[in-house]
Design a protein around this motif. Structure first.
Motif, PDB file in Angstrom:
ATOM      1  N   LEU A 102       0.866  -1.183   0.000  1.00 14.31           N
ATOM      2  CA  LEU A 102       0.000   0.000   0.000  1.00 14.31           C
ATOM      3  C   LEU A 102       0.900   1.230   0.000  1.00 14.31           C
ATOM      4  O   LEU A 102       1.938   1.231   0.671  1.00 14.31           O
ATOM      5  N   ILE A 103       0.504   2.257  -0.753  1.00 17.73           N
ATOM      6  CA  ILE A 103       1.279   3.500  -0.698  1.00 17.73           C
ATOM      7  C   ILE A 103       0.320   4.688  -0.525  1.00 17.73           C
ATOM      8  O   ILE A 103      -0.631   4.842  -1.289  1.00 17.73           O
ATOM      9  N   GLY A 104       0.573   5.494   0.501  1.00 18.64           N
ATOM     10  CA  GLY A 104      -0.195   6.718   0.713  1.00 18.64           C
ATOM     11  C   GLY A 104       0.408   7.816  -0.146  1.00 18.64           C
ATOM     12  O   GLY A 104       1.626   7.983  -0.184  1.00 18.64           O
ATOM     13  N   VAL A 105      -0.437   8.553  -0.871  1.00 18.24           N
ATOM     14  CA  VAL A 105       0.048   9.547  -1.838  1.00 18.24           C
ATOM     15  C   VAL A 105      -0.386  10.950  -1.425  1.00 18.24           C
ATOM     16  O   VAL A 105      -1.495  11.141  -0.909  1.00 18.24           O
ATOM     17  N   HIS A 106       0.514  11.912  -1.644  1.00 22.54           N
ATOM     18  CA  HIS A 106       0.169  13.318  -1.421  1.00 22.54           C
ATOM     19  C   HIS A 106      -0.636  13.809  -2.623  1.00 22.54           C
ATOM     20  O   HIS A 106      -0.208  13.650  -3.779  1.00 22.54           O
ATOM     21  N   HIS A 107      -1.800  14.390  -2.362  1.00 25.97           N
ATOM     22  CA  HIS A 107      -2.708  14.820  -3.430  1.00 25.97           C
ATOM     23  C   HIS A 107      -2.026  15.733  -4.458  1.00 25.97           C
ATOM     24  O   HIS A 107      -2.239  15.597  -5.666  1.00 25.97           O
ATOM     25  N   LEU A 108      -1.194  16.653  -3.975  1.00 26.93           N
ATOM     26  CA  LEU A 108      -0.569  17.598  -4.919  1.00 26.93           C
ATOM     27  C   LEU A 108       0.526  16.937  -5.752  1.00 26.93           C
ATOM     28  O   LEU A 108       0.759  17.320  -6.896  1.00 26.93           O
ATOM     29  N   GLU A 109       1.198  15.938  -5.178  1.00 18.41           N
ATOM     30  CA  GLU A 109       2.168  15.202  -5.989  1.00 18.41           C
ATOM     31  C   GLU A 109       1.408  14.474  -7.108  1.00 18.41           C
ATOM     32  O   GLU A 109       1.890  14.348  -8.237  1.00 18.41           O
ATOM     33  N   GLY A 110       0.191  14.054  -6.796  1.00 19.67           N
ATOM     34  CA  GLY A 110      -0.666  13.460  -7.830  1.00 19.67           C
ATOM     35  C   GLY A 110      -0.920  14.450  -8.958  1.00 19.67           C
ATOM     36  O   GLY A 110      -0.719  14.137 -10.142  1.00 19.67           O
ATOM     37  N   HIS A 111      -1.305  15.681  -8.612  1.00 21.08           N
ATOM     38  CA  HIS A 111      -1.545  16.697  -9.654  1.00 21.08           C
ATOM     39  C   HIS A 111      -0.286  16.901 -10.514  1.00 21.08           C
ATOM     40  O   HIS A 111      -0.377  17.098 -11.719  1.00 21.08           O
ATOM     41  N   LEU A 112       0.898  16.859  -9.876  1.00 23.46           N
ATOM     42  CA  LEU A 112       2.150  17.047 -10.631  1.00 23.46           C
ATOM     43  C   LEU A 112       2.369  15.923 -11.638  1.00 23.46           C
ATOM     44  O   LEU A 112       2.921  16.140 -12.714  1.00 23.46           O
ATOM     45  N   PHE A 113       1.951  14.713 -11.277  1.00 27.75           N
ATOM     46  CA  PHE A 113       2.186  13.548 -12.139  1.00 27.75           C
ATOM     47  C   PHE A 113       1.125  13.395 -13.238  1.00 27.75           C
ATOM     48  O   PHE A 113       1.324  12.596 -14.163  1.00 27.75           O
TER      49      PHE A 113
END
Ligand code: KG4
Ligand code: ZN
Length: 353
Positions: A109-120
């Motif tokens: 499982l990996i918890g993701v930062h929402h804004l890092e998601g927007h960057l990707f």
């Protein structure tokens, strides 16, 4: 490698399946986004209602994403979930679901930062998009300018001191009687509006070139108040509405674009990436492309991947997993989760005029 991603940080319940062969770029096998309509009635997101709605829809949304991708639960190799920032009760639904599933299937499982998601997000559509780039992240909750020398390294150049850009669009949308969310409605109306009939202030534009901490800072709450004053003094709002929308949008876009262009000049990077819900605004990307000309290209994901979605969370999660990272059963949602890999602000980024 088949990865299931889940996003429930605000008012979209979303699940996506990504397929990736090491070490290649992932392909998007499915992405289901369910926007919660209930908040329109209230003119903004009501946290308690958002959590309840996620609870009711998370299972069918994940089922639909798996079915579209033709993937069985047991075929999954990993699970990524937004862990923050966002509404803590809304995040909790995705995090608990992701944790339970990961445990049941015995998968990482990996918890993701929402804004890092927007960057990707753009990586899913534009294979040649990669650092170094300057990122302008503009959403309902955030407005920030980042120097991204490499994936996972983020130097904060500046952020908003009060309202986020999307929040300003939403509040002005309410002032103009356009309902929630205001962004898309203002953009549509502004196309019919006459430029210059209402000239609103350009907040903090004059800090560019200052050798201080505010060179890349933003502020939008005063602008919203200026629009409120203009609405109150208008003798015919029907007549003025489109011109007010145009005047407001022009002011926001000019500040965003000028600060982003200054960061491009200071870094010498070849790319400006614009992400987050406000990046759906075509006038913003057009203004940025025009301002930058040949000095840098402007990269923007499609509208579907700019508003909140699980596909971008999957792309960022895959990056983190490939770095050897993993979250434990103690993963908790955090409303104020700090961006991982945040570098200290650097003096060398300043530009003097
Ligand atoms: O990234 P996002 O979907 O959710 C957050 O993480 O906040 O962004 C939503 C925001 C809302 O404030 C919405 O009004 C704004 O993005 N937005 C727009 C447009 N489409 C969405 N703002 C300006 N122009 C648009 N076309
Ligand atoms: Zn977002």
């Amino acid at each position: 490698m088949k990865l299931l991603a889940i996003e429930t940080s605000c008012d979209e319940t979303s699940a996506a399946v990504l397929k990736a062969d090491q070490p290649g770029r992932p392909t998007l096998a499915s992405c289901v986004i369910l926007s919660q309509d209930i908040h329109r009635v209230f003119g903004g997101v009501v946290p308690e209602l958002a959590s309840r709605a996620h609870l009711g829809t998370i299972v069918p949304v994940v089922d639909e994403a798996l079915a579209e991708a033709r993937v069985e639960l047991e075929d999954l190799d990993a699970i990524a979930v937004t862990a923050g920032p966002g509404l803590v009760g809304a995040l909790l639904v995705g995090v608990m679901y992701g944790k339970t599933l990961a445990r049941r299937l015995a998968r990482p499982l990996i918890g993701v930062h929402h804004l890092e998601g927007h960057l990707f997000a753009p990586t899913l559509e534009q294979p040649d998009f990669a650092p170094p780039f300057v990122a302008l992240l503009v959403s309902g909750g955030h407005t920030m300018l980042l120097d991204v020398p490499a994936w996972g390294q983020y130097r904060l150049l500046g952020a908003t001191r009060d309202d986020a850009a999307g929040e300003a669009f939403d509040k002005v949308g309410t002032l103009l009687g356009l309902g929630y969310p205001g962004g898309p409605a203002i953009e549509r109306l502004a196309r019919e509006g006459r430029p210059g009939r209402f000239r609103f202030p350009r907040p903090m534009l004059n800090t560019i070139g200052e050798d201080g901490p505010d060179q890349y800072s933003f502020s939008f709450s005063g602008l919203k108040t200026a629009v409120l004053r203009a609405v109150r003094t208008s003798t015919d709002l029907e007549r003025d509405r489109a011109d007010l929308a145009r005047g407001f949008q022009d002011a926001v876009l000019e500040v965003l674009v000028e600060k982003a262009a200054t960061a491009i000049e200071a870094t010498g990077y070849p790319t400006l990436a614009i992400g987050g819900g406000v990046a759906c605004n075509d006038a913003l990307s057009a203004a940025a492309s025009e301002r930058l000309g040949r000095s840098a290209r402007v990269v923007v994901a499609s509208k579907r991947l700019n508003t909140d979605n699980a596909a971008m969370i999957g792309a960022a999660g895959l990056f983190r997993l490939r770095q050897g990272e993993q979250s434990g059963a103690d993963l908790e949602p955090r409303a104020d989760l700090p961006l991982p890999g945040l570098l200290p602000a650097s003096a060398s980024i300043g530009i003097s005029r």
